[in-house]
Design a protein around this motif. Sequence first.
Motif, mmCIF file in Angstrom:
data_model
loop_
_atom_site.group_PDB
_atom_site.id
_atom_site.type_symbol
_atom_site.label_atom_id
_atom_site.label_comp_id
_atom_site.label_asym_id
_atom_site.label_seq_id
_atom_site.Cartn_x
_atom_site.Cartn_y
_atom_site.Cartn_z
ATOM 1 N N UNK A 143 -8.546 -10.487 0.302
ATOM 2 C CA UNK A 143 -8.787 -11.697 -0.489
ATOM 3 C C UNK A 143 -8.825 -11.349 -1.974
ATOM 4 N N UNK A 144 -8.535 -12.372 -2.763
ATOM 5 C CA UNK A 144 -8.708 -12.296 -4.213
ATOM 6 C C UNK A 144 -9.981 -13.069 -4.524
ATOM 7 N N UNK A 152 -9.878 -9.697 -9.076
ATOM 8 C CA UNK A 152 -10.169 -8.529 -8.259
ATOM 9 C C UNK A 152 -9.965 -8.824 -6.777
ATOM 10 N N UNK A 153 -9.579 -7.781 -6.054
ATOM 11 C CA UNK A 153 -9.307 -7.877 -4.622
ATOM 12 C C UNK A 153 -10.428 -7.242 -3.829
ATOM 13 N N UNK A 154 -10.606 -7.712 -2.593
ATOM 14 C CA UNK A 154 -11.621 -7.109 -1.731
ATOM 15 C C UNK A 154 -11.277 -7.379 -0.275
ATOM 16 N N UNK A 155 -11.858 -6.564 0.587
ATOM 17 C CA UNK A 155 -11.792 -6.770 2.030
ATOM 18 C C UNK A 155 -13.171 -7.234 2.466
ATOM 19 N N UNK A 156 -13.305 -8.494 2.825
ATOM 20 C CA UNK A 156 -14.628 -9.006 3.162
ATOM 21 C C UNK A 156 -15.168 -8.441 4.473
ATOM 22 N N UNK A 157 -16.404 -7.987 4.437
ATOM 23 C CA UNK A 157 -17.086 -7.554 5.653
ATOM 24 C C UNK A 157 -17.608 -8.781 6.392
ATOM 25 N N UNK A 158 -17.817 -9.846 5.654
ATOM 26 C CA UNK A 158 -18.300 -11.102 6.226
ATOM 27 C C UNK A 158 -17.264 -12.182 5.934
ATOM 28 N N UNK A 159 -16.916 -13.023 6.883
ATOM 29 C CA UNK A 159 -15.862 -14.015 6.668
ATOM 30 C C UNK A 159 -16.158 -15.045 5.584
ATOM 31 N N UNK A 160 -17.425 -15.206 5.213
ATOM 32 C CA UNK A 160 -17.768 -16.188 4.181
ATOM 33 C C UNK A 160 -17.781 -15.601 2.771
ATOM 34 N N UNK A 161 -17.518 -14.315 2.643
ATOM 35 C CA UNK A 161 -17.519 -13.704 1.305
ATOM 36 C C UNK A 161 -16.396 -14.310 0.471
ATOM 37 N N UNK A 162 -16.744 -14.715 -0.767
ATOM 38 C CA UNK A 162 -15.792 -15.403 -1.638
ATOM 39 C C UNK A 162 -15.543 -14.685 -2.953
#
Length: 184
Positions: A143-144, A152-162
């Motif tokens: 996700x961005x 910034x990009x990230x791989x969310x550990x939790x599906x609700x991370x924004x």
Amino acid sequence: MTDTTPLIGEPLALDLVNTRPLGTDLLATTEQLADWLARQSDRHPELALDRPARADLAAVHDVRDHIAAALDAVLHGQPPPAAALRALTTAQAAAPAVRHLRWDGAAVVATPHRDGPSATCLSAVLAEAAADLLTDPALAKLKRCEADDCVLLFLPAHPKRRWCSPERCGNRVRVARYYRKHKE
């Protein structure tokens, strides 16, 4: 944390791409690179490099550009550019890791070792991190950050991370929302 401090904690390849937020290069100097490498070396001991040279900085920028191109394509549902994948493969092949075995008094320990100039070795480590990320099934969750002024990009550990970071962008968005709500 200030916006001039690179975030760390994502996979290494993402941390590297995230050193270029909104046209700012947080690895513009060898001193900034040395700081970033030192911060990463706890998780990635192969990145320990006391005094990076200009060649090291140029090599890191080159690998970062190829990783960014590949990830941008993935975010848009496209295959990564063949040129980026070739460049990352070439960087890995230039300084492959050989595990040196030694007895530490209690057990056999394998320590990765690379031969070559520091720029070549650094590129290989970062390109391997990119290969690990690009082949990880979790990449489908990439996700961005949803903050308007963040890329910034990230791989969310939790599906609700924004957001890239709750302390950085998440807090700014919540505060802005609070003020808009109470201003009306």
